[in-house]
Scaffold this motif. Structure first.
Motif, short mmCIF file in Angstrom:
data_model
loop_
_atom_site.label_atom_id
_atom_site.label_comp_id
_atom_site.label_asym_id
_atom_site.label_seq_id
_atom_site.Cartn_x
_atom_site.Cartn_y
_atom_site.Cartn_z
N ALA A 2 0.85 -1.20 0.00
CA ALA A 2 0.00 0.00 0.00
C ALA A 2 0.88 1.24 0.00
CB ALA A 2 -0.91 -0.01 1.21
N ARG A 3 0.36 2.33 -0.58
CA ARG A 3 1.18 3.53 -0.69
C ARG A 3 0.33 4.79 -0.70
NH1 ARG A 3 1.48 5.97 -5.50
NH2 ARG A 3 0.30 5.07 -7.21
N VAL A 4 1.01 5.90 -0.52
CA VAL A 4 0.40 7.22 -0.62
C VAL A 4 0.19 7.52 -2.11
CG1 VAL A 4 0.81 9.70 -0.30
CG2 VAL A 4 1.35 8.09 1.53
N THR A 5 -0.99 8.02 -2.46
CA THR A 5 -1.28 8.37 -3.86
C THR A 5 -1.40 9.87 -4.07
OG1 THR A 5 -3.65 8.16 -3.50
CG2 THR A 5 -2.48 6.18 -4.25
N GLY A 6 -1.38 10.63 -3.01
CA GLY A 6 -1.48 12.08 -3.15
C GLY A 6 -1.63 12.75 -1.81
N VAL A 7 -1.66 14.04 -1.83
CA VAL A 7 -1.87 14.83 -0.61
C VAL A 7 -3.33 15.27 -0.61
CG1 VAL A 7 -1.23 16.91 0.66
CG2 VAL A 7 0.53 15.58 -0.52
N GLY A 8 -4.06 14.86 0.42
CA GLY A 8 -5.47 15.21 0.52
C GLY A 8 -5.71 16.55 1.19
N GLY A 9 -4.78 16.98 2.04
CA GLY A 9 -4.99 18.25 2.71
C GLY A 9 -3.74 18.76 3.41
N ILE A 10 -3.64 20.06 3.47
CA ILE A 10 -2.60 20.77 4.22
C ILE A 10 -3.33 21.72 5.15
CG2 ILE A 10 -0.64 22.35 4.09
CD1 ILE A 10 -0.04 19.77 2.65
N PHE A 11 -3.07 21.59 6.44
CA PHE A 11 -3.76 22.39 7.45
C PHE A 11 -2.72 23.05 8.34
CE2 PHE A 11 -6.13 18.68 6.17
CZ PHE A 11 -7.33 19.24 5.74
N LEU A 12 -2.81 24.37 8.46
CA LEU A 12 -1.81 25.15 9.20
C LEU A 12 -2.47 26.02 10.26
CD1 LEU A 12 0.07 26.46 6.04
CD2 LEU A 12 0.71 24.49 7.44
N ARG A 13 -1.78 26.21 11.37
CA ARG A 13 -2.22 27.16 12.39
C ARG A 13 -1.69 28.55 12.04
NH1 ARG A 13 -3.76 24.57 17.35
NH2 ARG A 13 -3.09 22.40 17.34
N ALA A 14 -2.45 29.57 12.39
CA ALA A 14 -2.01 30.95 12.16
C ALA A 14 -2.56 31.84 13.27
CB ALA A 14 -2.51 31.45 10.81
N ARG A 15 -1.77 32.85 13.67
CA ARG A 15 -2.25 33.80 14.67
C ARG A 15 -3.46 34.57 14.16
NH1 ARG A 15 3.31 34.26 15.48
NH2 ARG A 15 3.43 35.96 13.97
N ASP A 16 -3.45 34.89 12.86
CA ASP A 16 -4.55 35.63 12.24
C ASP A 16 -4.87 34.98 10.89
OD1 ASP A 16 -6.32 37.43 11.11
OD2 ASP A 16 -5.16 39.20 11.70
N PRO A 17 -5.68 33.91 10.91
CA PRO A 17 -5.95 33.18 9.67
C PRO A 17 -6.52 34.04 8.55
CG PRO A 17 -6.79 31.95 11.56
CD PRO A 17 -6.35 33.29 12.06
N LYS A 18 -7.41 34.99 8.87
CA LYS A 18 -8.01 35.83 7.82
C LYS A 18 -6.95 36.70 7.14
CE LYS A 18 -12.71 35.88 9.51
NZ LYS A 18 -13.84 36.67 9.96
N ALA A 19 -6.09 37.30 7.93
CA ALA A 19 -5.04 38.16 7.36
C ALA A 19 -4.05 37.32 6.53
CB ALA A 19 -4.30 38.91 8.46
N LEU A 20 -3.69 36.15 7.03
CA LEU A 20 -2.77 35.31 6.30
C LEU A 20 -3.40 34.78 5.01
CD1 LEU A 20 0.07 34.19 6.22
CD2 LEU A 20 -0.72 32.25 7.61
N CYS A 21 -4.68 34.42 5.05
CA CYS A 21 -5.39 34.01 3.84
C CYS A 21 -5.38 35.15 2.81
CB CYS A 21 -6.83 33.62 4.15
SG CYS A 21 -7.02 31.92 4.70
N ALA A 22 -5.62 36.36 3.28
CA ALA A 22 -5.61 37.51 2.38
C ALA A 22 -4.24 37.68 1.72
CB ALA A 22 -6.00 38.78 3.14
#
Length: 135
Positions: A2-22
């Motif tokens: 069995a093996r990895v076929t791809g990356v399903g998600g990347i999830f990061l913490r941020a002090r200010d997610p809205k500003a960093l998303c912008a």
């Protein structure tokens, strides 16, 4: 094997997610979905666009994926979840006993691999260095 076929998600913490998303929107051209993160469709998947990678930022104090020291979670898509878990167990890799058999690609992570999905599915790992979660 069995093996990895791809990356399903990347999830990061941020002090200010809205500003960093912008910042990501402005400087890297990431297009945000209604849920506040981005979904990147895989163009090489058969049939086309049946696979995707989710990218999302969370508040620094989230409990969604592990303790406050865990800054990121990577969700891997795998071809045979049960077999991969058996391989990891045989290699003495500690496995979180909590399992979510939903088809959701985004699952809470932990300091050890956590499985989601059924026969094919996803596996979540926090980044590690020398056996410790990266800060």
């Amino acid at each position: 094997m069995a093996r990895v076929t791809g990356v399903g998600g990347i999830f990061l913490r941020a002090r200010d997610p809205k500003a960093l998303c912008a910042w990501y929107v402005k400087h890297l051209g990431i297009k945000l979905a209604d849920y506040g993160g981005a979904t990147f469709l895989w163009t090489d998947e058969i049939p086309a666009t049946t696979g995707s990678t989710t990218w999302s930022l969370f508040p620094a104090d989230t409990t969604y994926f592990g303790s406050g020291t865990q800054q990121a979670m990577v969700n891997y898509r795998v071809d045979d979840l049960d077999e991969l878990l058996a391989q990891l167990k045989a290699a003495d890799v500690p496995i979180d006993p909590k399992r979510d058999d939903s088809t959701s690609a985004a699952s809470p992570g932990s300091p050890t691999p956590r499985a989601t999905g059924s026969s094919s599915g996803s596996l979540s790992f926090p980044p590690r260095k020398e056996g410790r979660v990266l800060k």
